[in-house]
Design an enzyme around this catalytic site. Structure first.
Site, PDB file in Angstrom:
ATOM      1  N   LYS A  44       0.799  -1.233   0.000  1.00 26.20           N
ATOM      2  CA  LYS A  44       0.000   0.000   0.000  1.00 26.20           C
ATOM      3  C   LYS A  44       0.830   1.281   0.000  1.00 26.20           C
ATOM      4  O   LYS A  44       0.288   2.361  -0.211  1.00 26.20           O
ATOM      5  CB  LYS A  44      -0.993   0.009   1.173  1.00 26.20           C
TER       6      LYS A  44
HETATM    7  N1  PMP Z   1      -2.871  -7.282   1.121  1.00 25.57           N
HETATM    8  C1  PMP Z   1      -2.811  -6.442   2.160  1.00 25.57           C
HETATM    9  C2  PMP Z   1      -2.015  -6.884   3.349  1.00 25.57           C
HETATM   10  C3  PMP Z   1      -3.475  -5.215   2.125  1.00 25.57           C
HETATM   11  O1  PMP Z   1      -3.408  -4.387   3.182  1.00 25.57           O
HETATM   12  C4  PMP Z   1      -4.220  -4.864   0.982  1.00 25.57           C
HETATM   13  C5  PMP Z   1      -4.939  -3.547   0.916  1.00 25.57           C
HETATM   14  N2  PMP Z   1      -6.088  -3.442   1.683  1.00 25.57           N
HETATM   15  C6  PMP Z   1      -4.281  -5.777  -0.075  1.00 25.57           C
HETATM   16  C7  PMP Z   1      -3.575  -6.956   0.020  1.00 25.57           C
HETATM   17  C8  PMP Z   1      -5.100  -5.496  -1.305  1.00 25.57           C
HETATM   18  O2  PMP Z   1      -4.555  -4.531  -2.160  1.00 25.57           O
HETATM   19  P1  PMP Z   1      -5.478  -3.579  -3.022  1.00 25.57           P
HETATM   20  O3  PMP Z   1      -6.121  -2.587  -2.086  1.00 25.57           O
HETATM   21  O4  PMP Z   1      -4.538  -2.922  -3.974  1.00 25.57           O
HETATM   22  O5  PMP Z   1      -6.511  -4.394  -3.712  1.00 25.57           O
END
Ligand code: PMP
Length: 324
Positions: A44
């Protein structure tokens, strides 16, 4: 000299790591982007940097301003690092079902954290909606709005996608990852498909989310849950996710995710979080489907250190009927 330019220059350009046991076992190259190497420790950081940059570019965020966000943790952590390095303050709204470690870390990093009841998105008291309303009451403040602000997916279109293409010399057969906001999948998929429309894009979903059904049936109906994974799965199609070229989806149970995380820890030496475990399960499922000889890339979203009280707590797991 091979150095990085400060905090901002340290975001992205992560290593692409061969997961040896899974690759040897499947006969495919299973490769993971080491997002835990970002300064804030997760994927993130990329979204945080791009959202702040776009707000600066548009003039919405000026010197000394405030960034407000509703986040389950990692986006907040990324925002805090970028805000601190740029002189902004940050107010973070968080639902009350998240791990204590994440909340503590946000406060340590300097955030004003507001914990609010966990209610669905349609409810006006939802953490994201509260963040948006609060930002609107302040001068020189922006609501990062990671779910629907497409600067999030732009981060992955401009960084993650090109990095994967370069690191594999354009020899990537499939990309898979789980979806929270969808920024990672949407931006990376767009870039890779533009380079080669044959790259398979597969959404990886936990139970208790609507995205698997959305991809496979066209209807965003929820599957039975909940899941102990954090930061992934969604009940709606965000602006970031809209229009993403997706070929297929796989659904991964919590038990399979837990087995993968502990296997990585015990036999490969990696300490991963739950979304990474789920992503690796998806990569193995795709490898089995495609057969040996393929290159499959996924995201190693963060490490396990924020999940001590849940994923790495035997009592918590036992209570959920999960074994290690
Ligand atoms: N893995 C983790 C540990 C996250 O914090 C997030 C974001 N909420 C994601 C995956 C998913 O990523 P995205 O928001 O880009 O879909």
């Amino acid at each position: 000299m091979d150095t990085k330019d400060g905090l901002i220059g340290s975001i992205g350009n992560t290593s692409l790591i061969r997961i040896n046991s899974l690759s040897d076992e499947t006969g495919c190259e299973i490769l993971g982007k080491a997002e835990f190497m970002n300064p804030g420790g997760s994927v993130k950081d990329r979204a945080a940097l791009w959202m702040i940059r776009e707000a600066e570019k548009s003039g919405a965020l000026k010197s000394g301003g405030t960034v407000v966000e509703g986040t389950a943790g990692n986006t907040g952590i990324g925002l805090l690092h970028v805000c601190n390095s740029r002189g902004y303050s940050a107010v973070i709204y968080m639902p009350d079902n998240q791990s204590q470690e994440k909340e503590d870390l946000l406060r340590t990093l300097g955030a004003e954290v507001r914990i609010v009841p966990t209610v669905p998105y349609r409810d006006e008291m939802n953490f994201q909606k509260q963040a948006g309303r609060y930002a609107a009451t302040l001068d020189n403040a922006v609501w990062a709005n990671q779910f629907d602000n497409t600067a999030n997916r732009l981060a992955h279109y401009e960084s993650t996608g090109p990095e994967i293409w370069q690191q594999t010399d354009g020899q990537v057969d499939a990309f898979t990852c789980s979806v929270g906001t969808g920024g990672t999948l949407a931006g990376t998929a767009r870039y890779l498909k533009e380079k080669n429309s044959k790259v398979h894009i597969i959404l990886a979903d936990p139970m208790g989310s609507a995205l698997y059904n959305w991809v496979t049936t066209g209807e965003a109906t929820m599957t039975p849950g909940p899941s102990i994974t954090e930061g992934i799965g969604n009940s709606r199609i965000t602006e970031n996710l809209q229009g993403t070229p997706i070929d297929d989806a796989v659904q991964i149970s919590d038990q399979d995710m837990v087995d993968m995380v502990y296997r990585m820890l015990r036999t490969d030496g990696w300490f991963f979080g739950s979304s990474t475990g789920l992503n690796l399960c998806a990569a193995v499922a795709i490898a089995k489907k495609l057969g040996p000889g393929h290159k499959i890339v996924t995201m190693l979203c963060d490490d396990g250190s924020k999940y001590q009280s849940r994923l790495f707590n035997p009592e918590f797991l036992a209570d959920k009927g999960l074994t290690t």
